[in-house]
Enzyme design. Structure first.
Site, short mmCIF file in Angstrom:
data_model
loop_
_atom_site.label_atom_id
_atom_site.label_comp_id
_atom_site.label_asym_id
_atom_site.label_seq_id
_atom_site.Cartn_x
_atom_site.Cartn_y
_atom_site.Cartn_z
N GLU A 287 -1.25 24.70 2.35
CA GLU A 287 -1.22 23.61 1.38
C GLU A 287 -2.03 23.97 0.14
O GLU A 287 -1.63 23.66 -1.00
CB GLU A 287 -1.76 22.33 2.02
CG GLU A 287 -1.39 21.06 1.26
CD GLU A 287 -1.60 19.83 2.12
OE1 GLU A 287 -0.60 19.27 2.63
OE2 GLU A 287 -2.75 19.43 2.30
N GLU A 290 -0.03 26.21 -1.92
CA GLU A 290 1.02 25.45 -2.59
C GLU A 290 0.47 24.72 -3.82
O GLU A 290 1.11 24.67 -4.87
CB GLU A 290 1.62 24.45 -1.59
CG GLU A 290 3.02 24.01 -1.92
CD GLU A 290 3.64 23.17 -0.81
OE1 GLU A 290 4.73 22.61 -1.06
OE2 GLU A 290 3.05 23.07 0.28
N CYS A 313 -0.19 15.78 5.80
CA CYS A 313 -0.72 15.93 7.16
C CYS A 313 -0.46 14.74 8.05
O CYS A 313 -0.53 14.84 9.27
CB CYS A 313 -2.24 16.17 7.11
SG CYS A 313 -2.70 17.62 6.15
N SER A 333 3.70 18.08 -0.53
CA SER A 333 3.62 19.43 0.01
C SER A 333 4.59 19.56 1.17
O SER A 333 4.82 18.61 1.92
CB SER A 333 2.19 19.71 0.49
OG SER A 333 2.15 20.82 1.35
N LYS A 372 1.76 10.46 15.77
CA LYS A 372 1.84 11.85 16.24
C LYS A 372 2.79 11.98 17.42
O LYS A 372 3.41 13.02 17.61
CB LYS A 372 0.45 12.35 16.63
CG LYS A 372 -0.49 12.56 15.45
CD LYS A 372 -0.03 13.70 14.57
CE LYS A 372 -1.00 13.96 13.42
NZ LYS A 372 -0.52 15.01 12.50
N GLU A 375 6.03 12.21 15.78
CA GLU A 375 6.17 13.48 15.07
C GLU A 375 6.57 14.60 16.02
O GLU A 375 7.40 15.45 15.67
CB GLU A 375 4.86 13.83 14.39
CG GLU A 375 4.94 15.08 13.51
CD GLU A 375 3.61 15.45 12.89
OE1 GLU A 375 3.61 15.92 11.74
OE2 GLU A 375 2.56 15.28 13.55
N GLU A 380 13.30 18.60 13.57
CA GLU A 380 12.97 19.80 12.80
C GLU A 380 11.79 20.56 13.39
O GLU A 380 11.51 21.70 12.98
CB GLU A 380 12.69 19.45 11.32
CG GLU A 380 11.52 18.55 11.08
CD GLU A 380 11.89 17.08 11.03
OE1 GLU A 380 11.20 16.33 10.32
OE2 GLU A 380 12.86 16.68 11.71
N CYS A 517 -7.84 9.13 9.79
CA CYS A 517 -7.60 9.31 11.23
C CYS A 517 -8.68 8.65 12.08
O CYS A 517 -8.42 8.27 13.22
CB CYS A 517 -7.53 10.79 11.57
SG CYS A 517 -6.26 11.69 10.64
#
Length: 588
Positions: A287, A290, A313, A333, A372, A375, A380, A517
């Protein structure tokens, strides 16, 4: 201007409070506990959508014929309040009995058993019989998603979930639909949550007082995997977990339990215990590169560069912009989250080094976040249908598992993480709090961009718990403008500014949950208590300060990973294993 103060009397005690305070707030200040189900302190106020919906908090006010809901009644000068008369106690008991009359009695198998606010009130009011039983229960939906279990048979219409979803997170996935006996809380048009705007941030779960909204529990599946001799089961632990897990065992908020947590995970039977902080350092390499790539092209006059670049994130945040800002999918990103980078590297680089077939390796993550779980299940992040991270369990689930295994958590010795994916810098640790990803990125971006070592790695200007924070960082003459937001409501304001062309930023960090978090939907319940969030954040900053290495690009194991396997940040192999793409999920 000085705030006007008023004095009132509660149960014979005089108290002075700011004008506009509720009776409930005043009582709390002098230690008088008034029971309630619908009230929760979000943004410093009672529930906006439907205050006093449960009527459990009723009190007697002198001169008023009817009982008054303490959470929605403002204090007045000279008011006299009684919170424990026979009339009040009887009224509260009857209200609780009426709620229980339309509530399932499967308490023993309910996920909230032992931590249910309705169950606690039934005990407090000494409800041992059900005078209103025998009627029909309201018919409502049940749904199991990868992150959240919705069992609306248990909903008591406190509407806390609706408030946090609409007023705080501005997601708009939950609301009251239908009327009368068939009323329920659900997405619009009675959709399932998986077909709605839900981001799976889990804040609705964190405020639900009963078992209507709970996290999807994977601990039984985990125990089966740990008992399977044909599987190698490894675990990664997110930085925010170590700052909150101790609360489940009676330790004060902000107690770091990193070593004890690692010991307990070994006792549970994991073959290797690794640290998501390693993958956080890897995330900064990608990142950060980037960020530098876009900035360099921008300064060279490339008008195709999209700024600001947004951190990626947080999966709840990613889900949010996919649903609500699909016209801006090229701004964030493309770096995967640390959880997913870890899983990808574990099932490629590490598995190859260890000679472990991908199909035998089970990667589990311990996360403060319910998104999460979702996720892990995104297509993907699968190779031939097999996820990079098999499943995720929350901080609360880990605590329950440790208790179930009869591990004396507060008594165990500290144990270190395994290497190579257990080694991290202080930059990886602070990923767990709002502003942490930005600060970690700035430590590397500054040194790589300027070619000069940082004299002070602490970027204090991006720390704190203000909803939106702004800072300007001097990169050897170039003023880098950064923004930080936590909570999806604050994120929406930033994104709408960008969409409307009112953009002053180069880089923006966004986290879905209050405090980042550390306030995730899978953490020990804190109900927005800023003192708890500050304590957790400070714990991470302490661990950062005590690390020998505090910049991600200095991690020797990350350097070795690039030398042996990845090549370079943003290279062909890095793009394949560590980056992702986004989808238009807008709902008409």
């Amino acid at each position: 201007m000085e705030e006007k103060q008023i004095t009132l009397q509660i149960d014979g005690h005089f108290i002075t409070v700011p004008e506009g305070s509720t009776i409930l707030e005043a009582a709390c200040k002098i230690g008088i506990n008034i029971p309630t189900l619908c009230h929760i302190d979000l943004k410093g106020t009672c529930i906006k959508n439907n205050p006093a919906s449960c009527r459990i908090c009723v009190v007697e006010v002198a001169g008023r014929r009817n009982l008054a809901p303490a959470c929605a009644t403002r204090c007045t000068e000279g008011m006299v309040v009684k919170t424990s008369t026979l009339r009040v106690m009887n009224a509260r008991k009857v209200v609780a009995e009426l709620i229980l009359s339309d509530h399932p009695n499967d308490c023993l198998t309910c996920p909230k058993c032992g931590n249910c606010e309705l169950q606690t009130l039934a005990l407090r009011f000494n409800i041992r019989e059900m005078p209103f039983n025998g009627g029909e229960l309201s018919p409502r939906k049940r749904e199991v998603t990868s992150s959240i279990v919705r069992n609306m048979d248990k909903c008591i219409f406190c509407r806390r979930c609706e408030s946090v979803c609409n007023d705080v997170q501005t997601v708009g996935a939950l609301g009251a639909i239908r009327r009368g006996f068939n009323t329920t809380i659900a997405p619009a048009f009675d959709r399932m949550m998986k077909d709605s705007e839900c981001t799976y941030c889990g804040q609705c779960v964190a405020v639900c007082p009963v078992g209507a909204l709970t996290e999807r529990d994977y601990t039984n599946r985990l125990l089966d995997d740990l008992a399977d001799p044909d599987k190698i089961v490894i675990v990664q632990t997110a930085p925010a977990v170590r700052a909150a897990l101790g609360e489940e065992f009676g330790l004060p908020p902000g107690t770091l339990v990193t070593g004890k947590m690692v010991y307990a995970l070994r006792e549970l039977g994991f073959d290797y215990v690794f640290d998501t902080d390693f993958a956080a350092d890897l995330t900064i390499m990608e990142e950060g590169s980037e960020i530098l790539n876009r900035l360099t092209r921008y300064l060279d006059g490339d008008k195709s560069v999209r700024l600001p670049i947004l951190t990626s994130c947080c999966p709840a945040w990613v889900n949010f912009f996919e649903h609500h800002f699909p016209d801006m999918l090229d701004i964030p990103s493309t770096a995967r989250s640390p959880q997913q980078m870890f899983g990808s590297i574990a099932k490629s680089y590490w598995a190859e080094k260890m000679g472990i077939p991908r199909e035998k390796l089970v990667v589990v993550s311990i996360m403060p976040c319910l998104a999460k779980k979702y996720e892990c299940d995104r297509d993907e992040f699968k190779v031939n249908g097999v996820p990079d991270v098999d499943y995720s369990i929350s901080t609360r689930e880990l605590a329950r598992l440790i208790k179930r295994a009869n591990i004396g958590f507060t008594l165990v010795l500290d144990s270190p993480f395994d290497n190579p994916m257990g080694e991290s810098t202080g930059a990886g640790v602070i990923f767990g709090t709002t502003g942490g990803v930005m600060e970690a990125a700035l430590r590397s971006v500054y040194e790589i961009y300027t070619g000069q070592p940082l004299k002070n790695v602490n970027f204090e200007q991006v720390r704190g718990l203000s909803g939106v924070r702004r800072a300007t960082i001097d990169l050897n003459g170039f003023e880098l403008k950064v923004g930080i937001a936590h909570g999806l409501g604050n994120a929406r304001h930033l994104l709408e500014d960008i969409r409307n062309g009112h953009n002053e930023y180069h880089v923006i960090e966004i986290m879905a949950c209050p405090g980042g978090c550390i306030g995730g939907g899978g953490q020990p319940l804190h109900h927005g208590n800023s003192d708890v969030l500050y304590a957790r954040a400070n714990a991470l900053y302490r661990e950062d300060a005590n690390k020998p290495l505090r910049k991600s690009h200095d991690n020797p194991y990350i350097q070795k990973l690039y030398e042996e396997y990845l090549g370079k940040p943003l290279g062909e192999k890095s793009e394949m294993l560590l980056h992702t793409h986004y989808f238009n999920k807008s709902i008409d």
